[in-house]
Design a protein around this motif. Structure first.
Motif, mmCIF file in Angstrom:
data_model
loop_
_atom_site.group_PDB
_atom_site.id
_atom_site.type_symbol
_atom_site.label_atom_id
_atom_site.label_comp_id
_atom_site.label_asym_id
_atom_site.label_seq_id
_atom_site.Cartn_x
_atom_site.Cartn_y
_atom_site.Cartn_z
ATOM 1 N N ILE A 1 0.685 -1.223 -0.056
ATOM 2 C CA ILE A 1 0.124 0.043 0.060
ATOM 3 C C ILE A 1 0.773 1.524 0.016
ATOM 4 C CG2 ILE A 1 -1.490 1.285 1.433
ATOM 5 C CD1 ILE A 1 -2.777 -1.313 2.297
ATOM 6 N N ASN A 2 1.993 1.296 0.669
ATOM 7 C CA ASN A 2 2.807 2.357 0.806
ATOM 8 C C ASN A 2 3.912 2.392 -0.292
ATOM 9 O OD1 ASN A 2 1.571 3.665 3.410
ATOM 10 N ND2 ASN A 2 2.453 1.841 4.320
ATOM 11 N N SER A 3 3.933 1.490 -1.122
ATOM 12 C CA SER A 3 4.899 1.477 -2.131
ATOM 13 C C SER A 3 4.393 2.212 -3.100
ATOM 14 C CB SER A 3 5.261 0.094 -2.564
ATOM 15 O OG SER A 3 6.232 0.224 -3.613
ATOM 16 N N SER A 4 5.160 3.165 -3.892
ATOM 17 C CA SER A 4 4.906 4.003 -5.087
ATOM 18 C C SER A 4 5.363 3.114 -6.544
ATOM 19 C CB SER A 4 5.875 5.234 -5.013
ATOM 20 O OG SER A 4 7.280 4.808 -5.423
ATOM 21 N N GLY A 5 5.881 2.167 -6.229
ATOM 22 C CA GLY A 5 6.243 1.173 -7.589
ATOM 23 C C GLY A 5 7.470 1.708 -8.055
ATOM 24 N N GLU B 1 13.785 3.291 -5.214
ATOM 25 C CA GLU B 1 14.485 4.037 -4.601
ATOM 26 C C GLU B 1 15.698 4.650 -5.166
ATOM 27 O OE1 GLU B 1 15.853 4.824 0.059
ATOM 28 O OE2 GLU B 1 14.461 3.219 -0.363
ATOM 29 N N PRO B 2 15.938 6.224 -5.385
ATOM 30 C CA PRO B 2 16.993 6.659 -5.917
ATOM 31 C C PRO B 2 18.169 6.442 -4.799
ATOM 32 C CG PRO B 2 15.483 8.244 -5.580
ATOM 33 C CD PRO B 2 14.732 7.010 -5.185
ATOM 34 N N PHE B 3 19.295 6.698 -5.485
ATOM 35 C CA PHE B 3 20.534 7.061 -4.933
ATOM 36 C C PHE B 3 20.784 8.256 -4.454
ATOM 37 C CE2 PHE B 3 21.425 3.014 -6.943
ATOM 38 C CZ PHE B 3 21.672 2.130 -5.918
ATOM 39 N N LEU B 4 20.666 8.676 -3.075
ATOM 40 C CA LEU B 4 21.021 10.379 -2.695
ATOM 41 C C LEU B 4 22.309 10.652 -2.247
ATOM 42 C CD1 LEU B 4 17.193 10.338 -1.194
ATOM 43 C CD2 LEU B 4 17.973 11.128 -3.538
ATOM 44 N N ASP B 5 22.792 11.821 -2.312
ATOM 45 C CA ASP B 5 23.731 12.376 -1.839
ATOM 46 C C ASP B 5 23.446 13.085 -0.343
ATOM 47 O OD1 ASP B 5 22.807 14.948 -2.190
ATOM 48 O OD2 ASP B 5 23.955 15.268 -3.685
ATOM 49 N N GLU B 6 24.290 13.363 0.483
ATOM 50 C CA GLU B 6 23.934 13.950 1.677
ATOM 51 C C GLU B 6 22.745 15.122 1.688
ATOM 52 O OE1 GLU B 6 27.091 14.167 0.500
ATOM 53 O OE2 GLU B 6 27.582 12.120 1.179
ATOM 54 N N ILE C 1 21.711 5.112 -11.249
ATOM 55 C CA ILE C 1 20.277 4.430 -11.961
ATOM 56 C C ILE C 1 19.884 3.630 -10.738
ATOM 57 C CG2 ILE C 1 21.902 2.538 -12.775
ATOM 58 C CD1 ILE C 1 20.002 2.452 -15.307
ATOM 59 N N ALA C 2 18.419 3.811 -10.776
ATOM 60 C CA ALA C 2 17.535 2.923 -9.965
ATOM 61 C C ALA C 2 16.181 2.904 -11.032
ATOM 62 C CB ALA C 2 17.291 3.566 -8.500
ATOM 63 N N MET C 3 15.886 1.551 -11.438
ATOM 64 C CA MET C 3 14.610 1.389 -12.329
ATOM 65 C C MET C 3 14.313 -0.003 -12.349
ATOM 66 S SD MET C 3 16.194 -0.028 -15.480
ATOM 67 C CE MET C 3 15.085 0.563 -16.676
ATOM 68 N N HIS C 4 13.109 -0.222 -12.833
ATOM 69 C CA HIS C 4 12.792 -1.559 -13.357
ATOM 70 C C HIS C 4 12.139 -1.675 -14.464
ATOM 71 C CE1 HIS C 4 9.296 -0.278 -10.825
ATOM 72 N NE2 HIS C 4 8.692 -0.763 -11.621
ATOM 73 N N GLY D 1 18.398 -19.039 -8.744
ATOM 74 C CA GLY D 1 18.018 -20.381 -8.906
ATOM 75 C C GLY D 1 16.650 -20.740 -9.751
ATOM 76 N N GLY D 2 15.856 -19.606 -9.744
ATOM 77 C CA GLY D 2 14.430 -19.569 -10.238
ATOM 78 C C GLY D 2 13.822 -20.862 -10.263
ATOM 79 N N PRO D 3 12.423 -21.125 -10.557
ATOM 80 C CA PRO D 3 11.496 -20.159 -10.771
ATOM 81 C C PRO D 3 11.075 -19.513 -9.273
ATOM 82 C CG PRO D 3 10.391 -22.044 -11.230
ATOM 83 C CD PRO D 3 11.853 -22.254 -10.987
ATOM 84 N N GLY D 4 11.201 -20.149 -8.398
ATOM 85 C CA GLY D 4 10.666 -19.758 -7.064
ATOM 86 C C GLY D 4 11.518 -18.762 -6.143
ATOM 87 N N ALA D 5 12.638 -18.523 -6.760
ATOM 88 C CA ALA D 5 13.454 -17.761 -5.586
ATOM 89 C C ALA D 5 14.293 -16.750 -6.290
ATOM 90 C CB ALA D 5 14.688 -18.723 -5.177
ATOM 91 N N PRO D 6 13.349 -15.695 -6.720
ATOM 92 C CA PRO D 6 14.006 -14.283 -6.951
ATOM 93 C C PRO D 6 14.868 -13.662 -6.172
ATOM 94 C CG PRO D 6 11.706 -14.052 -7.064
ATOM 95 C CD PRO D 6 11.939 -15.365 -6.546
ATOM 96 N N ILE D 7 15.797 -12.977 -6.442
ATOM 97 C CA ILE D 7 16.681 -12.098 -5.593
ATOM 98 C C ILE D 7 16.368 -10.824 -5.438
ATOM 99 C CG2 ILE D 7 18.900 -11.456 -4.892
ATOM 100 C CD1 ILE D 7 18.379 -14.263 -4.334
ATOM 101 N N LEU D 8 15.785 -10.265 -4.324
ATOM 102 C CA LEU D 8 15.444 -8.754 -4.469
ATOM 103 C C LEU D 8 16.499 -7.833 -4.006
ATOM 104 C CD1 LEU D 8 11.974 -9.195 -2.447
ATOM 105 C CD2 LEU D 8 12.375 -8.994 -4.927
ATOM 106 N N PRO D 9 16.676 -6.569 -4.519
ATOM 107 C CA PRO D 9 17.859 -5.958 -4.240
ATOM 108 C C PRO D 9 18.145 -5.667 -2.708
ATOM 109 C CG PRO D 9 16.370 -4.935 -5.696
ATOM 110 C CD PRO D 9 15.616 -6.043 -5.371
ATOM 111 N N VAL D 10 16.965 -5.732 -1.693
ATOM 112 C CA VAL D 10 17.172 -5.496 -0.411
ATOM 113 C C VAL D 10 17.830 -6.558 0.448
ATOM 114 C CG1 VAL D 10 14.765 -6.621 0.362
ATOM 115 C CG2 VAL D 10 15.874 -4.920 1.791
#
Length: 160
Positions: A31-35, A38-43, A52-55, A84-93
């Motif tokens: 619900i809280n995700s914009s889809g 999340e970009p990389f930000l400086d200070e 780059i941060a895209m899908h 290892g697919g198809p049931g184990a995708p790796i998420l960036p987090v």
């Protein structure tokens, strides 16, 4: 015997509560995700200029698939993560949780292969998910990444 039955009932109740908690957390995240990635930000909270941060949803060999590309500098080497697919995708987090941030030194492509993760599509028959087909998809995706980032080669990390 009665003690074992009581323990079993409590275990099922706790397991049910845990599953319910996880589902609520996932729903709140959704619900809280914009889809958007999340970009990389400086200070100063400015987007890093060469990051780059895209899908992207794309069709590879006629089947819908998704890639998420993240990196602090698009000039870094490209790393394609093949799960290892198809049931184990790796998420960036996942890498952030382990304290290893590959996105600092690579432009990382997280690939949701045919029939997995956010590329799941129940119209893709199980028979279309073969080792040979995944290899063919990976070769096509590798060429796409080399063209996109103007690289002669990319690195591949295989997980299972």
């Amino acid at each position: 015997m009665k003690i074992i039955k009581k323990i079993g009932k409590w275990f099922l109740v706790l397991l049910g509560a845990l599953v319910a908690f996880i589902l609520v957390v996932l729903l709140v995240i959704r619900i809280n995700s914009s889809g958007e990635e999340e970009p990389f930000l400086d200070e100063q909270s400015n987007v890093l200029p060469n990051s780059i941060a895209m899908h992207e949803d794309m069709t590879i060999n006629g089947v819908p698939q998704r890639i998420t590309i993240r990196g602090k500098d698009k000039n870094n080497p490209v790393l394609l993560i093949v799960h290892g697919g198809p049931g184990a995708p790796i998420l960036p987090v996942i890498y952030k949780l382990t304290g290893i941030d590959l996105e600092d030194i690579f432009t990382v492509c997280y690939w949701d292969q045919r029939g997995s993760g956010l590329a799941y599509n129940d119209s893709v028959p199980d028979s279309a998910i073969t080792l040979n087909q995944i290899v063919d998809d990976g070769l096509q995706l590798s060429e796409h990444l080399k063209e996109t980032f103007k690289k002669d080669k990319i690195y591949i990390e295989g997980l299972s």
